[in-house]
Design a protein around this motif. Structure first.
Motif, PDB file in Angstrom:
ATOM      1  N   LYS A 407       0.826  -1.175  -0.107  1.00 35.18           N
ATOM      2  CA  LYS A 407       0.194   0.138  -0.083  1.00 35.18           C
ATOM      3  C   LYS A 407       0.789   1.147   0.083  1.00 35.18           C
ATOM      4  O   LYS A 407       0.320   2.232  -0.601  1.00 35.18           O
ATOM      5  N   ASN A 408       2.052   1.096   0.639  1.00 31.60           N
ATOM      6  CA  ASN A 408       2.850   2.317   0.643  1.00 31.60           C
ATOM      7  C   ASN A 408       3.797   2.238  -0.683  1.00 31.60           C
ATOM      8  O   ASN A 408       4.635   3.467  -0.780  1.00 31.60           O
ATOM      9  N   ASP A 409       3.586   1.506  -1.424  1.00 34.09           N
ATOM     10  CA  ASP A 409       4.188   1.539  -2.650  1.00 34.09           C
ATOM     11  C   ASP A 409       5.974   1.670  -2.665  1.00 34.09           C
ATOM     12  O   ASP A 409       6.389   2.482  -3.433  1.00 34.09           O
ATOM     13  N   CYS A 410       6.457   0.852  -1.754  1.00 38.74           N
ATOM     14  CA  CYS A 410       7.914   0.854  -1.488  1.00 38.74           C
ATOM     15  C   CYS A 410       8.579  -0.347  -2.085  1.00 38.74           C
ATOM     16  O   CYS A 410       9.613  -0.632  -1.349  1.00 38.74           O
ATOM     17  N   THR A 411       7.801  -0.944  -3.010  1.00 36.21           N
ATOM     18  CA  THR A 411       8.728  -2.276  -3.453  1.00 36.21           C
ATOM     19  C   THR A 411       9.233  -2.001  -5.030  1.00 36.21           C
ATOM     20  O   THR A 411       8.629  -1.223  -5.757  1.00 36.21           O
ATOM     21  N   LYS A 412      10.098  -2.576  -5.138  1.00 32.96           N
ATOM     22  CA  LYS A 412      10.871  -2.528  -6.919  1.00 32.96           C
ATOM     23  C   LYS A 412      10.453  -4.121  -7.144  1.00 32.96           C
ATOM     24  O   LYS A 412      10.971  -5.131  -6.592  1.00 32.96           O
ATOM     25  N   LYS A 413      10.029  -4.056  -8.430  1.00 30.60           N
ATOM     26  CA  LYS A 413       9.866  -5.473  -9.159  1.00 30.60           C
ATOM     27  C   LYS A 413      11.093  -6.162  -9.365  1.00 30.60           C
ATOM     28  O   LYS A 413      12.113  -5.471  -9.559  1.00 30.60           O
ATOM     29  N   ILE A 414      10.994  -7.479  -9.559  1.00 27.07           N
ATOM     30  CA  ILE A 414      12.077  -8.212 -10.311  1.00 27.07           C
ATOM     31  C   ILE A 414      11.784  -8.330 -11.725  1.00 27.07           C
ATOM     32  O   ILE A 414      10.903  -8.753 -12.186  1.00 27.07           O
ATOM     33  N   SER A 415      12.801  -7.899 -12.392  1.00 32.14           N
ATOM     34  CA  SER A 415      12.658  -7.945 -13.895  1.00 32.14           C
ATOM     35  C   SER A 415      13.573  -8.820 -14.541  1.00 32.14           C
ATOM     36  O   SER A 415      14.713  -9.159 -13.966  1.00 32.14           O
ATOM     37  N   PHE A 416      13.518  -8.774 -15.934  1.00 30.34           N
ATOM     38  CA  PHE A 416      14.530  -9.560 -16.457  1.00 30.34           C
ATOM     39  C   PHE A 416      14.886  -8.783 -17.814  1.00 30.34           C
ATOM     40  O   PHE A 416      14.317  -8.325 -18.398  1.00 30.34           O
ATOM     41  N   SER A 417      16.101  -9.153 -18.218  1.00 32.43           N
ATOM     42  CA  SER A 417      17.021  -8.527 -19.310  1.00 32.43           C
ATOM     43  C   SER A 417      17.731  -9.310 -19.852  1.00 32.43           C
ATOM     44  O   SER A 417      18.272 -10.416 -19.371  1.00 32.43           O
ATOM     45  N   GLY A 418      18.354  -8.687 -21.172  1.00 28.35           N
ATOM     46  CA  GLY A 418      19.644  -9.222 -21.599  1.00 28.35           C
ATOM     47  C   GLY A 418      19.306 -10.552 -22.529  1.00 28.35           C
ATOM     48  O   GLY A 418      20.069 -11.362 -22.997  1.00 28.35           O
TER      49      GLY A 418
END
Length: 490
Positions: A407-418
């Protein structure tokens, strides 16, 4: 200096150094040990003489008492029978510290005065050493049996991978879904809170998750056996990202349809093959169970809390895995009136006890590190065994902890690249053959693919016998290279 315990001298009153040297003369071996244990050497007068006699061995003391800590520096390694944390037995500490190669090629001797002064501790110590060596024997047996298969799997992986990607770390809460019976209690909550966490499914948990319309962000598989492919060899998962150990058995359609995070062990041959073809990868840790591999890998994916669902690590009186299960679906087709489902399940329950104890002890041994942000998560499931310092939480705890962060929006998603286009199959064949030929001349190759042969050669004292063993090993390598060459070219 000398000392005594309850009136029994642990060293000579006159010349303890000479006594230690005489003891070292009695320590004999008909092979060249990689590791040698002395059970409670007290003030360690025998240490230098034993080091001189066995210059190539790791010389270790096993202490019954902390009173002799000042002489610990005379040994390469020191272990204590009674640790501060009694949940971790000495056998597990020996295995985790030394590994199977050293334990299989080890010798142990009691310092005679300590054996007389500490009879109960001596008996317990021998029992722990025996457990460690038996576990090392079983693990080495598995390695020797599967090593050729793992090499072939690595070559298949390097030959066929098309869409490699790399994960970029976030701080989302992460849930690992294993397939133990307790997973069933969590399925409604996994579905309810699905948007609040990153979900990794071990391969055997994928089918029950999909049956309940729960999407996994990632599926992880590390098993090299052919049966492992059954857990991920079904339709409806083309968009799933797979984290696959390059030694694992992989259905070919996953190479065609899915993005893959290649996982390699830092000391594994598969790392050399992927380096040779320019394929990106991420490091993983060698582990007997895919759940352990997943837990170690999860720490590289998130700085958030990590939760384990379905990680029972105990035999069940009913099905050993939450249903549906790919292997159960196949095995049930052979049930009959005389060999029915109940008989098969009971046999599976008792045959799994030993391996589950090994896996459970790994989690317990490493639980002090994992407990910082790892918990088992269920709907108040009553586990048969605790996992050391790893706490147990229910879904109410999860809601109170993680939903506030969301709710406090203090998260960072796990992403994929490369995602990277790597060289064509035709180019790979030549490179992989050259890489394999070069590696086959190294000690690393021999120790990975022919571990028992490597140990027998290291242990052998006789030059003639060692030469015979080396000649037989070269014949095995030549035969294997022919098989692998056909595999790469095919």
């Amino acid at each position: 200096m000398t000392c005594s315990f309850k009136g029994k001298y642990l060293h000579s009153k006159y010349n303890p150094l000479v006594e230690g040297e005489r003891f070292a003369q009695t320590v004999e071996a008909d092979f060249s040990p990689l590791c040698l244990f002395i059970l409670e050497p007290a003030l360690s007068y025998c240490a230098d003489a034993i080091k001189k006699k066995f210059p190539n061995a790791l010389i270790c003391a096993i202490r019954f008492s902390s009173a002799f800590v000042k002489s610990d520096s005379q040994w390469h390694k020191v272990f204590y029978l009674d640790q501060a944390n009694f949940s971790i037995p000495l056998s597990e500490i020996l295995f985790e510290t030394l590994g199977e190669e050293k334990l299989i090629s080890s010798l142990a001797f009691s310092w005679p005065p300590s054996q007389n002064a500490f009879p109960e501790q001596t008996v317990r110590c021998w029992e722990e050493i025996k457990k460690a060596i038996l576990k090392a024997r079983d693990v080495m047996g598995t390695r020797a049996y599967f090593s050729e298969r793992w090499l072939k799997n690595s070559l298949i992986f390097a030959s066929n991978i098309k869409r490699p990607v790399i994960a970029e770390k976030g701080n989302l809460p992460l849930i690992i879904a294993a397939s133990g019976p307790s997973l069933l209690s969590s399925l409604p909550f996994l579905k309810k809170y699905r948007d609040y966490f990153f979900l990794i499914a071990v391969s055997s948990a994928l089918m029950p998750l999909q049956k309940n319309e729960i999407r996994a962000d990632m599926v992880i598989s590390s098993d090299g056996g052919y049966w492992a492919k059954r857990h991920i060899d079904f339709s409806g998962q083309d968009s799933t990202i797979f984290a696959l150990e390059a030694e694992s058995a992989v259905p070919k359609k996953i190479f065609e349809n899915n993005k893959i995070i290649p996982l390699v062990y830092d000391d594994g041959l598969e790392k050399d093959f992927l380096d040779a073809i320019g394929c990106p990868y991420m490091l993983s840790e060698r582990n007997g169970t895919v759940a352990g591999t997943a837990l170690c890998f999860a720490h590289t994916l998130t700085d958030g809390n990590i939760y384990l669902c379905g990680l029972d690590q105990a035999p069940s009186p009913a099905f050993q895995h939450t249903q549906p299960n790919a292997l159960e679906n196949g095995n049930s087709k052979n049930d009959s009136r005389l060999r029915n489902c109940e008989t098969r399940i009971t046999k599976s329950r008792f045959s799994s006890e030993k391996s589950l104890e090994i896996y459970r002890n790994w989690f317990i041994t490493n639980s002090a590190y994992f407990s910082k942000r790892v918990s088992r998560l269920s709907d108040n499931f009553k586990y048969d065994f605790p996992l050391g310092n790893i706490s147990e939480k229910n879904w109410d705890d999860f809601e109170k902890t993680e939903l506030v962060k969301k709710k406090n929006d203090c998260t960072k998603k796990i992403s994929f690249s490369g995602e990277k286009k790597i060289i064509t199959k035709g180019e790979r064949k030549k490179i992989l053959e050259e890489s394999l030929l070069q590696l086959s001349k190294s000690s690393k190759f021999i120790e990975e693919v022919f571990p028992m042969d490597a140990i027998l050669i290291k242990r052998e004292l006789s030059g003639d016998k060692k030469k015979i063993l080396e000649e037989k090993l070269h014949e095995k390598i030549a035969l294997l290279l022919k098989k692998c060459g056909r595999l790469i070219r095919g």
